[in-house]
Scaffold this motif. Sequence first.
Motif, PDB file in Angstrom:
ATOM      1  N   ALA A 208       0.587   3.785  -3.221  1.00 16.47           N
ATOM      2  CA  ALA A 208       0.073   5.089  -2.803  1.00 16.47           C
ATOM      3  C   ALA A 208       0.912   6.342  -3.135  1.00 16.47           C
ATOM      4  O   ALA A 208       0.528   7.372  -3.543  1.00 16.47           O
ATOM      5  N   ASN A 209       2.342   6.088  -2.798  1.00 14.97           N
ATOM      6  CA  ASN A 209       3.085   7.288  -2.849  1.00 14.97           C
ATOM      7  C   ASN A 209       4.129   7.158  -4.148  1.00 14.97           C
ATOM      8  O   ASN A 209       4.820   8.199  -4.277  1.00 14.97           O
TER       9      ASN A 209
ATOM     10  N   ASP B  89      -6.490   7.026   1.628  1.00  8.34           N
ATOM     11  CA  ASP B  89      -7.418   6.419   0.455  1.00  8.34           C
ATOM     12  C   ASP B  89      -7.588   4.880   0.722  1.00  8.34           C
ATOM     13  O   ASP B  89      -6.247   4.190   1.069  1.00  8.34           O
TER      14      ASP B  89
ATOM     15  N   ASP C  79       0.771   4.256  -8.207  1.00 12.37           N
ATOM     16  CA  ASP C  79      -0.474   4.804  -8.639  1.00 12.37           C
ATOM     17  C   ASP C  79      -0.467   6.123  -9.470  1.00 12.37           C
ATOM     18  O   ASP C  79      -0.989   6.306 -10.554  1.00 12.37           O
ATOM     19  N   ARG C  80       0.610   6.974  -9.016  1.00 12.91           N
ATOM     20  CA  ARG C  80       0.524   8.159  -9.794  1.00 12.91           C
ATOM     21  C   ARG C  80       1.414   7.942 -11.210  1.00 12.91           C
ATOM     22  O   ARG C  80       0.794   8.653 -11.946  1.00 12.91           O
TER      23      ARG C  80
ATOM     24  N   ASP D  99       0.980  -1.176  -0.060  1.00  8.17           N
ATOM     25  CA  ASP D  99       0.130  -0.303  -0.106  1.00  8.17           C
ATOM     26  C   ASP D  99       0.862   1.156  -0.055  1.00  8.17           C
ATOM     27  O   ASP D  99       0.658   2.227  -0.711  1.00  8.17           O
ATOM     28  N   TYR D 100       1.937   1.298   0.758  1.00  6.67           N
ATOM     29  CA  TYR D 100       2.457   2.594   0.873  1.00  6.67           C
ATOM     30  C   TYR D 100       3.371   2.973  -0.635  1.00  6.67           C
ATOM     31  O   TYR D 100       3.224   4.125  -0.909  1.00  6.67           O
TER      32      TYR D 100
ATOM     33  N   GLN E 122      -7.286   1.132   0.460  1.00  8.97           N
ATOM     34  CA  GLN E 122      -6.504   0.184  -0.492  1.00  8.97           C
ATOM     35  C   GLN E 122      -7.101  -1.162  -0.279  1.00  8.97           C
ATOM     36  O   GLN E 122      -6.683  -1.860   0.419  1.00  8.97           O
TER      37      GLN E 122
ATOM     38  N   ALA F   6      -2.700   4.511   4.306  1.00  9.10           N
ATOM     39  CA  ALA F   6      -2.926   5.467   3.177  1.00  9.10           C
ATOM     40  C   ALA F   6      -4.315   6.194   3.672  1.00  9.10           C
ATOM     41  O   ALA F   6      -5.203   5.365   3.833  1.00  9.10           O
TER      42      ALA F   6
END
Length: 552
Positions: A243-244, A543, A247-248, A239-240, A545, A541
């Motif tokens: 998200a950081n 959001d 995904d971007r 997840d970390y 996940q 996160a």
Amino acid sequence: MNRLIDIFSFSEDSPLIFTQADFWVFFAAVYFIYSLLYRKQNLRSAYLFAISILFYYKTSGLFIGILLFSTVNDFFLGKAIYKSKSDSIKKTLVAISVIINLGTLFYFKYAYFFTESYNYLFQTDYEVINYLAQWTNTWTATDYFTVDKIILPVGISFYTFQTISYSVDIYRKQIKPLHSIIDFGFFVSFFPQLVAGPIVRASDFVPQIRKHINITKEEFGRASYMILKGLIKKMLFADYIAANFMDRVFDVPEMFSGFTNIMAMFGYSLQIYGDFSGYTDIAIGLAMLMGYKLPVNFNSPYKAIHCGDFWKRWHISLSSWLKDYLYIPIGGNRNGSIFSYVFIIVFTFLGAFAYADFGIAIIATAGAGLLLIVTLFSSRIAWHFNRNVNIMITMLVGGLWHGASWKFVIWGGLNGIGIVTFKYWRKISPYENSKAWYALLWRIALTFVFITFTRIYFRGNSMDHINRFYQQVMTNMDWQNALLVLWEYRVVFIVMLVGYITHWLPYSTKDWIEGLFIKSNMIVKGLVVIVVAIICYQTYAADFQPFIYFQF
């Protein structure tokens, strides 16, 4: 008290997920009651069945009806298969079980895939209508269910394969049918692994249902270790970094350099491993706390030395299921079958037509047909073809199991090609039998890179999205800013490095660490739990996940 009532009540916005505090409150309450009655076998099965149904209701609402339908259907079919004296009737009943289960799965999971493929093939514009919801609304005189779309029930791919294994294992005389529908319902719906595996075979789990349960201190310690390890994998290594960073990049790959896209792909390999193996670690740990053993689903897959080895280490419960219930029945590596040949012809045409045009599809299909004809006259070509055709079919089906899209079929096909290619490469490879460390390192690295880059078809949202990724990699690597990218996302890359290092640690080191935890006193265990909780909280996160394999 109100919070506890909310946790045990259905809400689409708050399903019970292993990474949320609500689940652990739920499990603590469930486990406390379980500790009072686990010695009574009938009560134990009934209790866990009821809790599992509640858990699935919390996750999927009224889709619980599909789970219950599958349970009732296969329970009585299993009894009928066992009691029948005629082998032909047994086969017919097994076929009915498979058709009903796969028909249900196809309806909910592949309706859009087949409709879109049909529309493309015949230039029509049919739309998907949920006739089951329409009939239910009519029968109940309500409009509760949406009729203009079909929603995929969580976990249907997993429990469908489990119920199929029950009927087939009875036919193969590997198990006897359960006498109690409560026991069978417990097998189908056991909540730790219900929605994302591992896939549990009847022959492995059914014998455990009536066994005497005695959870030792060592087993409790190992179960706790598995849960903590799973939480770290999911919340830190999956997840970390998603998200950081990832995904971007994957949202708009054309906005990032080819180098950044490649680093995101290596990050995704860690993410999907941490996400899926993290879930199964937690599931295995939870089951162990209640005295049940679930199958190992991962065995350091990125230590694999070739593609076939990878699939013996990754999602083992699915790979072995496909091997025993698909690959071997259609001929294995010995010979093809009518199913194999028809599948190849049909799939060649549909695949070529989907990504080219009708003319190319006809040429490709004719080529496949010509190859099949040649096998009739050349035993050598037939030998090579039959040894590999079923591998390709199994991997294509495995790809389609993961998602109702041609990109998943491509992903499965690429893995099949990887397995077949290695079978021939190892005969001429200069380092195949080498014991040198650098030869082993090269084989692991080559396999890992291949597996990583096939996953763009797994992660990409569409073929256009995948093409944009490849365009950046091929035309805009931007090497001069690579160090800047590494620096800007340094914390993410450090986490990734730690994740891969822990994955590639020797088995002896991992066993030693696990042993230390198991043998430690309760104070040390408590401190470890606090440290893990702090790490998970810090990386949590904003959001939500969900686990990646919930969508399958």
